[in-house]
Design an enzyme around this catalytic site. Structure first.
Site, PDB file in Angstrom:
ATOM      1  N   GLY A  29     -25.023  54.729 -48.566  1.00 43.01           N
ATOM      2  CA  GLY A  29     -24.610  53.439 -48.027  1.00 43.01           C
ATOM      3  C   GLY A  29     -24.638  52.431 -49.161  1.00 43.01           C
ATOM      4  N   LEU A  30     -24.632  51.147 -48.809  1.00 45.35           N
ATOM      5  CA  LEU A  30     -24.598  50.153 -49.882  1.00 45.35           C
ATOM      6  C   LEU A  30     -25.826  50.255 -50.765  1.00 45.35           C
ATOM      7  CD1 LEU A  30     -22.902  47.199 -48.067  1.00 45.35           C
ATOM      8  CD2 LEU A  30     -22.042  48.557 -49.961  1.00 45.35           C
ATOM      9  N   ALA A  31     -26.982  50.578 -50.178  1.00 47.95           N
ATOM     10  CA  ALA A  31     -28.197  50.677 -50.994  1.00 47.95           C
ATOM     11  C   ALA A  31     -28.157  51.949 -51.851  1.00 47.95           C
ATOM     12  CB  ALA A  31     -29.427  50.654 -50.091  1.00 47.95           C
ATOM     13  N   GLY A  32     -28.039  53.107 -51.199  1.00 44.66           N
ATOM     14  CA  GLY A  32     -28.082  54.373 -51.936  1.00 44.66           C
ATOM     15  C   GLY A  32     -26.894  54.536 -52.873  1.00 44.66           C
TER      16      GLY A  32
ATOM     17  N   ARG B 159     -30.403  34.697 -35.030  1.00 45.05           N
ATOM     18  CA  ARG B 159     -30.156  35.707 -33.994  1.00 45.05           C
ATOM     19  C   ARG B 159     -31.249  35.798 -32.950  1.00 45.05           C
ATOM     20  NH1 ARG B 159     -27.725  40.364 -38.002  1.00 45.05           N
ATOM     21  NH2 ARG B 159     -25.828  39.197 -38.386  1.00 45.05           N
TER      22      ARG B 159
ATOM     23  N   HIS C 217     -29.151  41.734 -31.670  1.00 46.72           N
ATOM     24  CA  HIS C 217     -28.040  40.854 -32.076  1.00 46.72           C
ATOM     25  C   HIS C 217     -27.438  40.188 -30.837  1.00 46.72           C
ATOM     26  CE1 HIS C 217     -24.474  39.365 -33.958  1.00 46.72           C
ATOM     27  NE2 HIS C 217     -24.814  39.877 -35.126  1.00 46.72           N
TER      28      HIS C 217
ATOM     29  N   LEU D  86     -26.571  43.158 -46.307  1.00 42.68           N
ATOM     30  CA  LEU D  86     -25.721  43.667 -47.388  1.00 42.68           C
ATOM     31  C   LEU D  86     -26.234  43.126 -48.716  1.00 42.68           C
ATOM     32  CD1 LEU D  86     -22.162  43.301 -45.779  1.00 42.68           C
ATOM     33  CD2 LEU D  86     -23.799  45.173 -45.584  1.00 42.68           C
TER      34      LEU D  86
ATOM     35  N   HIS E 263     -29.744  46.122 -32.944  1.00 43.32           N
ATOM     36  CA  HIS E 263     -28.785  46.057 -34.047  1.00 43.32           C
ATOM     37  C   HIS E 263     -29.349  46.459 -35.406  1.00 43.32           C
ATOM     38  CE1 HIS E 263     -25.492  44.494 -36.445  1.00 43.32           C
ATOM     39  NE2 HIS E 263     -26.317  43.696 -37.086  1.00 43.32           N
TER      40      HIS E 263
HETATM   41  C1  LIG Z   1     -21.949  46.943 -36.570  1.00 41.26           C
HETATM   42  C2  LIG Z   1     -22.774  46.383 -37.695  1.00 41.26           C
HETATM   43  C3  LIG Z   1     -22.295  45.315 -38.443  1.00 41.26           C
HETATM   44  C4  LIG Z   1     -23.056  44.776 -39.478  1.00 41.26           C
HETATM   45  N1  LIG Z   1     -22.556  43.712 -40.187  1.00 41.26           N
HETATM   46  C5  LIG Z   1     -23.291  43.200 -41.203  1.00 41.26           C
HETATM   47  C6  LIG Z   1     -22.788  42.112 -41.971  1.00 41.26           C
HETATM   48  O1  LIG Z   1     -21.688  41.617 -41.752  1.00 41.26           O
HETATM   49  N2  LIG Z   1     -23.563  41.638 -42.965  1.00 41.26           N
HETATM   50  C7  LIG Z   1     -24.789  42.154 -43.268  1.00 41.26           C
HETATM   51  O2  LIG Z   1     -25.435  41.686 -44.196  1.00 41.26           O
HETATM   52  N3  LIG Z   1     -25.268  43.206 -42.558  1.00 41.26           N
HETATM   53  C8  LIG Z   1     -24.557  43.741 -41.544  1.00 41.26           C
HETATM   54  N4  LIG Z   1     -25.060  44.794 -40.832  1.00 41.26           N
HETATM   55  C9  LIG Z   1     -26.268  45.473 -41.302  1.00 41.26           C
HETATM   56  C10 LIG Z   1     -25.923  46.378 -42.486  1.00 41.26           C
HETATM   57  O3  LIG Z   1     -24.663  46.977 -42.264  1.00 41.26           O
HETATM   58  C11 LIG Z   1     -26.941  47.499 -42.707  1.00 41.26           C
HETATM   59  O4  LIG Z   1     -28.233  46.992 -42.699  1.00 41.26           O
HETATM   60  C12 LIG Z   1     -26.694  48.131 -44.076  1.00 41.26           C
HETATM   61  O5  LIG Z   1     -25.350  48.530 -44.221  1.00 41.26           O
HETATM   62  C13 LIG Z   1     -27.602  49.342 -44.296  1.00 41.26           C
HETATM   63  O6  LIG Z   1     -27.263  49.916 -45.529  1.00 41.26           O
HETATM   64  P1  LIG Z   1     -28.113  51.086 -46.130  1.00 41.26           P
HETATM   65  O7  LIG Z   1     -27.463  51.478 -47.406  1.00 41.26           O
HETATM   66  O8  LIG Z   1     -29.547  50.704 -46.180  1.00 41.26           O
HETATM   67  O9  LIG Z   1     -27.998  52.283 -45.061  1.00 41.26           O
HETATM   68  P2  LIG Z   1     -26.716  53.017 -44.417  1.00 41.26           P
HETATM   69  O10 LIG Z   1     -25.441  52.359 -44.712  1.00 41.26           O
HETATM   70  O11 LIG Z   1     -27.097  53.273 -43.003  1.00 41.26           O
HETATM   71  O12 LIG Z   1     -26.665  54.396 -45.175  1.00 41.26           O
HETATM   72  C14 LIG Z   1     -27.594  55.422 -44.930  1.00 41.26           C
HETATM   73  C15 LIG Z   1     -27.227  56.600 -45.818  1.00 41.26           C
HETATM   74  O13 LIG Z   1     -28.309  57.512 -45.774  1.00 41.26           O
HETATM   75  C16 LIG Z   1     -27.834  58.817 -45.477  1.00 41.26           C
HETATM   76  N5  LIG Z   1     -28.899  59.495 -44.771  1.00 41.26           N
HETATM   77  C17 LIG Z   1     -29.698  59.020 -43.779  1.00 41.26           C
HETATM   78  N6  LIG Z   1     -30.617  59.934 -43.455  1.00 41.26           N
HETATM   79  C18 LIG Z   1     -30.393  61.013 -44.235  1.00 41.26           C
HETATM   80  C19 LIG Z   1     -31.018  62.264 -44.360  1.00 41.26           C
HETATM   81  N7  LIG Z   1     -32.072  62.601 -43.647  1.00 41.26           N
HETATM   82  N8  LIG Z   1     -30.494  63.138 -45.257  1.00 41.26           N
HETATM   83  C20 LIG Z   1     -29.400  62.835 -46.017  1.00 41.26           C
HETATM   84  N9  LIG Z   1     -28.804  61.626 -45.956  1.00 41.26           N
HETATM   85  C21 LIG Z   1     -29.297  60.743 -45.070  1.00 41.26           C
HETATM   86  C22 LIG Z   1     -26.568  58.605 -44.668  1.00 41.26           C
HETATM   87  O14 LIG Z   1     -25.761  59.750 -44.783  1.00 41.26           O
HETATM   88  C23 LIG Z   1     -26.003  57.365 -45.356  1.00 41.26           C
HETATM   89  O15 LIG Z   1     -25.283  57.790 -46.501  1.00 41.26           O
HETATM   90  C24 LIG Z   1     -24.316  45.321 -39.774  1.00 41.26           C
HETATM   91  C25 LIG Z   1     -24.810  46.381 -39.026  1.00 41.26           C
HETATM   92  C26 LIG Z   1     -24.063  46.896 -37.981  1.00 41.26           C
HETATM   93  C27 LIG Z   1     -24.649  47.983 -37.145  1.00 41.26           C
END
Ligand SMILES: Cc1cc2nc3c(=O)[nH]c(=O)nc-3n(C[C@H](O)[C@H](O)[C@H](O)COP(=O)(O)OP(=O)(O)OC[C@H]3O[C@@H](n4cnc5c(N)ncnc54)[C@H](O)[C@@H]3O)c2cc1C
Length: 637
Positions: A42-45, A330, A266, A441, A401
């Site tokens: 995701g954006l972090a990883g 929120r 949310h 994000l 959310h």
């Molecule tokens: C509908 C929606 C809209 C949103 N809109 C906004 C916004 O406009 N602005 C904002 O700031 N935030 C928003 N958010 C929040 C934001 O999108 C998330 O908090 C953020 O994208 C999380 O990013 P992340 O990289 O931490 O995790 P994620 O994007 O959830 O990525 C997780 C990754 O980990 C991998 N993974 C997980 N578990 C395992 C495992 N056991 N083994 C292998 N791989 C694994 C997955 O495959 C994926 O690649 C929104 C959230 C939602 C639900």
């Protein structure tokens, strides 16, 4: 256990720079000798894996989707905050810092939040350089809009698809490193356990989701960017695959879990429409820039919205919070929606909805502008709700959310297991008890592009890391543990589907540990969860085999972890005898119904230590001190 946050001291503006200077570096030739595992794209990883590879580390990256760019981050709609002050409306790094500490109801670390606000400006530059197509004004400058909890416009956006565009930026950077051979990418591969050797994170055990093959991967450090656990509530706005398994297995190895009860509801989601619904849809907070929230002033008024005259409408957010109006944070917006519905003034068939009305904005700006700003969201609403939001107000209701809780990390983003780093939504984050819109994000990208690539060097340069191989007892033990759980799920051969057990858990969590909580309700949930968990293990039916693609088996493993995590969420909520942000305990509220904190007793991050399934976890606390933003009752009036 003493929790050392490793936060620097001294003037807050210089803490991060001074800290970076004091951290040890790894020279380019030595970087090539290290391997780092990054779970999550995701954006972090994704940003972390690309940045670490760019630095010269060997990276092994994992995700359970078929492509890194299908991570849940792609769903993010509304935008990303940054203190650029392009609007010249009074924004600054300090104001973003202030808004975030206050918005989080004084339950986050000042040092982390200030760093986040500082880095926010670099994120936008980085993403623009990658070609992320942010919305622009006629002049060519990047456009901004407002999000809740702020009186300035600091949210950068790409229509209602900001997450998608940002993720494509990170994904391109990642793909470049995959092509260069610096990242070894493992899609469709799920991490099912952590390998800890001599107390340090040294690898992971995975299951190939296409073949069922269980394998180990070893490294010098492990990074989890595995997202949030909102799906513990079954119905949520999260992608169906989002889960807690990676962080939960790390918790079982000794990583402390912080503030699990800090969950975010949310306010603007499409209401639940039926018993068999499996997913909820968000209507971005950006809509509150132009949409006005209201309900009929009279109870039980079932007239069509167009038939309700202005004088008989209650724009309750504008009435109660004149300074912030529809852009209150929120937690405040969600609680108020619940209150008006509890009061019998909810709309729609179920009475569990409020209106989000664009009539005035359309008259003021024209339909063309509204379409330009929110077109894809309006289309999505029409497809799901069957009503045209250009003509009739949207009906919205709060939904699960986001989670502010997650694995505890220090200022370097390292968990309590040396060598295990946690980034993005998976850590307990900088948002305290309530995240402001468009800040997730920002945090995920700050962690991945800027913080981790600086802090992880220090660990790799300081630690003596013995060579380990797959014959190590800890590796074999972790592999056989994973195989045993898989077999147990397949052998249960019960009568009910994974989803039916999950739905039952989710309903319980929503009712007793959702938008508002009481000691009595939480005790009830805590009595019920072990019962449901037992029933799950004895009565779950997982069809198919463990040797090929089996999504029911994948879900079963994740739901098994939700059953354990749900208990921890309720324990934490019961222990925190105060209301703060999204954690609203009905017993602790002001006469106006706002959250009432107890700073004397609860100004800390609660970090829980695993003591066995069904046993009470041990509580450790990290006191929070505030030198710059002094804790006060939050006011958005
Ligand atoms: C509908 C929606 C809209 C949103 N809109 C906004 C916004 O406009 N602005 C904002 O700031 N935030 C928003 N958010 C929040 C934001 O999108 C998330 O908090 C953020 O994208 C999380 O990013 P992340 O990289 O931490 O995790 P994620 O994007 O959830 O990525 C997780 C990754 O980990 C991998 N993974 C997980 N578990 C395992 C495992 N056991 N083994 C292998 N791989 C694994 C997955 O495959 C994926 O690649 C929104 C959230 C939602 C639900």
């Amino acid at each position: 256990m003493e929790l050392d946050s490793k936060c620097p001291t001294g003037p807050i503006e210089t803490r991060w720079d001074r800290h970076c200077f004091q951290l040890k570096l790894v020279n380019p030739a030595n970087k090539r000798k290290h391997t780092i595992i990054v779970v999550g794209t995701g954006l972090a990883g994704g940003s972390a894996a690309a940045s670490l590879a760019e630095l010269g580390y060997n990276v092994k990256c994992f995700c359970f989707q078929d492509s890194p760019r299908r991570a849940h981050s792609i769903a993010a709609q509304g935008g990303i905050n940054a203190a650029k002050n392009y609007r010249n409306d009074g924004d600054s790094v300090y104001r973003l810092f202030y808004d975030t500490v206050k918005g989080g109801d004084f339950r986050s670390r000042e040092s982390n939040v200030y760093r986040l606000a500082q880095i926010s400006v670099n994120i936008i530059d980085q993403c623009v350089a990658q070609g992320v197509p942010f919305a622009r004004e006629y002049s060519g400058y990047l456009d901004n809009r407002s999000f809740g909890g702020a009186q300035v416009s600091r949210t950068f956006y790409a229509r209602g698809q900001t997450g998608q565009q940002l993720l494509l930026g990170a994904y391109q950077a990642l793909e470049r490193q995959i092509a260069a051979g610096q990242v070894e990418m493992h899609p469709r591969t799920e991490m099912l356990d952590l390998i800890a050797i001599d107390g340090k994170a040294r690898g992971i055990v995975t299951r190939d989701l296409l073949t069922g093959k269980i394998e180990s991967h070893l490294a010098d450090a492990v990074v989890l960017g595995t997202g949030g656990y909102g799906n513990a509530y079954y119905l949520s706005t999260n992608a169906k695959g989002s889960n807690a398994t990676a962080i939960w297995r790390a918790y079982k190895h000794g990583a402390l879990f912080a503030n699990p009860c800090f969950t975010q509801i949310h306010p603007t989601c499409i209401p639940v429409s039926g018993e068999y619904q499996s997913k909820l849809t968000l209507m971005s907070e950006s809509l509150r820039n132009d949409g006005r929230v209201w309900v009929p002033a009279k109870k039980g008024d079932k007239r069509a919205p167009s038939q309700i005259p202005e004088a008989e409408r209650d724009y309750y957010l504008e009435r109660k919070y004149p300074s912030f109006g529809n852009l209150v944070p929120r937690d405040v917006a969600s609680r108020n929606a619940k209150q008006v519905c509890d009061d019998g003034r909810g709309v729609g068939e179920s009475g569990l909805a409020v209106f989000l009305d664009f009539r005035d904005a359309t008259e003021r700006l024209g339909q063309h502008t509204i379409k330009e700003r929110y077109g894809n969201l309006f289309d999505m609403y029409e497809r799901i709700a069957g009503e045209d939001p250009y003509q009739v107000p949207m009906r919205i209701f709060p939904a699960m959310h986001y989670v502010m809780g997650g694995l505890w990390v220090d200022y370097n983003l390292m968990s309590t297991i040396p060598g295990l780093y946690v980034i993005g939504e998976a850590n307990f984050s900088d948002h305290g008890a309530n995240r402001l819109g468009a800040s997730a994000l920002m945090q995920g990208l700050a962690d991945g592009y800027f913080v981790l690539p600086n802090t992880i060097n220090d660990y790799l340069a300081s630690e003596k890391l013995e060579k380990v191989d797959a014959s190590h007892a800890a590796v074999r033990e972790a592999e056989s543990g994973v195989a045993a759980v898989t077999k147990r799920l397949l052998d249960a051969k019960g009568t009910r589907s994974v989803d039916s057990h999950h739905r039952e858990l989710g309903k319980l969590m929503w009712e007793y540990c959702g938008m508002s909580r009481t000691a009595g309700g939480l005790k009830h949930a805590l009595a019920k969860i072990p019962e449901l968990r037992e029933r799950f293990w004895s009565d779950v039916r997982v069809l198919g085999s463990g040797e090929d693609l089996n999504q029911s088996l994948e879900r079963a493993g994740r739901v098994a972890d939700f059953f354990e995590l749900a208990e921890l969420i309720c324990i934490d909520a019961l222990e925190r005898n105060e209301s703060c942000g999204g954690h609203f305990r009905e017993e602790y509220q002001t006469p106006e119904g706002e959250a009432q904190r107890d700073d004397r007793r609860y100004a800390y991050a609660a970090a829980w230590e695993f003591r066995g399934v069904g046993n009470a976890p041990a509580l450790h606390t990290e006191p929070l001190t505030f030198e710059y933003v002094h804790p006060a009752q939050r006011s958005y009036k």
